[in-house]
Design a protein around this motif. Sequence first.
Motif, PDB file in Angstrom:
ATOM      1  N   TYR A   1       5.534 -11.832  67.202  1.00  0.00           N
ATOM      2  CA  TYR A   1       4.687 -11.431  68.487  1.00  0.00           C
ATOM      3  C   TYR A   1       5.204 -11.208  69.368  1.00  0.00           C
ATOM      4  CZ  TYR A   1       0.980 -11.492  64.403  1.00  0.00           C
ATOM      5  OH  TYR A   1       0.224 -11.480  64.148  1.00  0.00           O
ATOM      6  N   GLY A   2       5.308 -11.076  70.829  1.00  0.00           N
ATOM      7  CA  GLY A   2       5.415 -11.293  71.899  1.00  0.00           C
ATOM      8  C   GLY A   2       4.136 -11.622  73.187  1.00  0.00           C
ATOM      9  N   LEU A   3       4.489 -11.310  74.169  1.00  0.00           N
ATOM     10  CA  LEU A   3       3.992 -12.292  75.231  1.00  0.00           C
ATOM     11  C   LEU A   3       2.218 -10.974  74.869  1.00  0.00           C
ATOM     12  CD1 LEU A   3       5.471 -12.342  78.044  1.00  0.00           C
ATOM     13  CD2 LEU A   3       4.897 -14.564  76.610  1.00  0.00           C
ATOM     14  N   GLU A   4       1.800 -10.317  74.643  1.00  0.00           N
ATOM     15  CA  GLU A   4       0.527  -9.768  74.513  1.00  0.00           C
ATOM     16  C   GLU A   4      -0.412 -10.587  73.584  1.00  0.00           C
ATOM     17  OE1 GLU A   4       2.809  -7.593  71.738  1.00  0.00           O
ATOM     18  OE2 GLU A   4       3.073  -8.357  73.369  1.00  0.00           O
ATOM     19  N   ALA A   5       0.305 -11.275  72.765  1.00  0.00           N
ATOM     20  CA  ALA A   5       0.088 -12.093  71.764  1.00  0.00           C
ATOM     21  C   ALA A   5      -1.333 -12.852  72.255  1.00  0.00           C
ATOM     22  CB  ALA A   5       0.377 -12.080  70.255  1.00  0.00           C
ATOM     23  N   ILE A   6      -0.675 -13.420  72.711  1.00  0.00           N
ATOM     24  CA  ILE A   6      -1.608 -15.077  73.737  1.00  0.00           C
ATOM     25  C   ILE A   6      -2.592 -14.649  74.450  1.00  0.00           C
ATOM     26  CG2 ILE A   6      -1.226 -16.480  75.746  1.00  0.00           C
ATOM     27  CD1 ILE A   6       1.529 -16.136  75.810  1.00  0.00           C
ATOM     28  N   SER A   7      -2.449 -13.603  74.571  1.00  0.00           N
ATOM     29  CA  SER A   7      -4.392 -12.892  75.270  1.00  0.00           C
ATOM     30  C   SER A   7      -5.596 -13.721  73.773  1.00  0.00           C
ATOM     31  CB  SER A   7      -4.293 -12.015  75.186  1.00  0.00           C
ATOM     32  OG  SER A   7      -4.232 -10.348  74.327  1.00  0.00           O
ATOM     33  N   ARG A   8      -5.023 -13.478  72.811  1.00  0.00           N
ATOM     34  CA  ARG A   8      -5.610 -14.040  71.495  1.00  0.00           C
ATOM     35  C   ARG A   8      -6.250 -15.188  70.940  1.00  0.00           C
ATOM     36  NH1 ARG A   8      -3.708 -10.629  66.649  1.00  0.00           N
ATOM     37  NH2 ARG A   8      -2.056 -10.427  67.979  1.00  0.00           N
ATOM     38  N   ALA A   9      -5.048 -16.393  72.169  1.00  0.00           N
ATOM     39  CA  ALA A   9      -5.256 -17.890  71.506  1.00  0.00           C
ATOM     40  C   ALA A   9      -6.123 -17.840  72.182  1.00  0.00           C
ATOM     41  CB  ALA A   9      -3.775 -18.150  71.512  1.00  0.00           C
ATOM     42  N   GLY A  10      -6.393 -19.222  71.668  1.00  0.00           N
ATOM     43  CA  GLY A  10      -6.963 -20.359  72.259  1.00  0.00           C
ATOM     44  C   GLY A  10      -6.226 -21.802  72.140  1.00  0.00           C
TER      45      GLY A  10
END
Length: 428
Positions: free
Chosen positions: A80-89
């Motif tokens: 994954y890239g940085l965009e996947a961080i938007s889903r993380a708590g």
Amino acid sequence: MSQDSAAVPDAARKLAARRRREIVAVLLFSGGPIFESSIPLSVFGIDRQDAGVPRYRLLVCAGEDAPLRTTGGLELSAPYGLEAISRAGTVVVPAWRSITQAPPPAALDALRRAHEEGARIVGLCTGAFVLAAAGLLDGRPATTHWMYAPTLAKRYPSVHVDPRELFVDDGDVLTSAGTAAGIDLCLHIVRTDHGADAANALARRLVVPPRRTASDMGHQRYLDRSLPEEIGADPLAEVVAWALEHLHEQFDVETLAARAYMSRRTFDRRFRSLTGSAPLQWLITQRVLQAQRLLETSDYSVDEVAGRCGFRSPVALRGHFRRQLGASPAAYRAAYRARRPQNGGPEPALRPERAERPERERERAMLGAGSGERYAAAALAGHGLATAEAAEAGKPQSDAYASRLPESPVGRGPGRPVLPGQRERPVG
């Protein structure tokens, strides 16, 4: 003891709807040390529900363009890239490759956005430098590897750095000290989310203590003489070198200021700007460190140790020693000798003969290091990270743990920064 304040009302933020608490994003960078990178992958990325450990969903994210080169001659390709961080708590930064380099702006923006949307941000070891660069540690307590704590305090003066803690939980921002403390903090997160039973079950699977604190370590707390890298070329370096050579004498900060041809106020300000520490606190720490070494390597009485370290009385030594190391000088010496080999007497703390230890012991040490690398590589491979040996010799290795202190006449420096609210106390 480790600061453990899971409920901090001012720091608590409502988690954005698209983020999920059970999703953990681990942010990796090129040059990061492999062991620290593998810690959150092993804690949050393996399904251990059969052992009573609730499952997390792990997203391994590249903090910059791939491939990511790490220690051991490996290259990683994160799924994954940085965009996947938007889903993380929860977002974890395991470590940063070099305390002298600035993290990528895109990664800092992603961390700030995650924090604003209620995600829990975690920095392991030198990962605290990334959180500080993003402004997430401003006005907060934090910790990092003891060797880099003075630099963190100097570079980010609004951060309340305490290298004595294994980890610091400030609600939605958490930091840990060196390598093993990263495991302690990850276990603490599991304990916070799912209770002590789940954390204890996970600790059993990892074969580590379920809960350590700095107070548990007692006499094993570290004091350090290292200085931030910038001081080596500064004129104050000569004053610091003189102080370290004359710790057996009774002198105060006014003496140091006079040697620097400065007023006390100017000297205090200059010393703080260079080291992140008040000069009096630094001087006390150096005297305590000298006492610690004499207690380990000599048979001097506590009274004699006090005199040889510049304390005006044994009472002064005992008070400062207990505050910094959590034990009296006598108790420290007894505990130290109890854990050293008793072959006719206690083994000195620092022995040149260690460089010439028997071949069998040397081989055992090498095998231990190799197994650690194999463990870390296996953990990385098990979580969607492709690994490959470096194609050519001479590729740069991680310097996240390499000391960047210049070789200078100083050689040693401040032990830890003064925390807000601490008062300077006279040495004796």
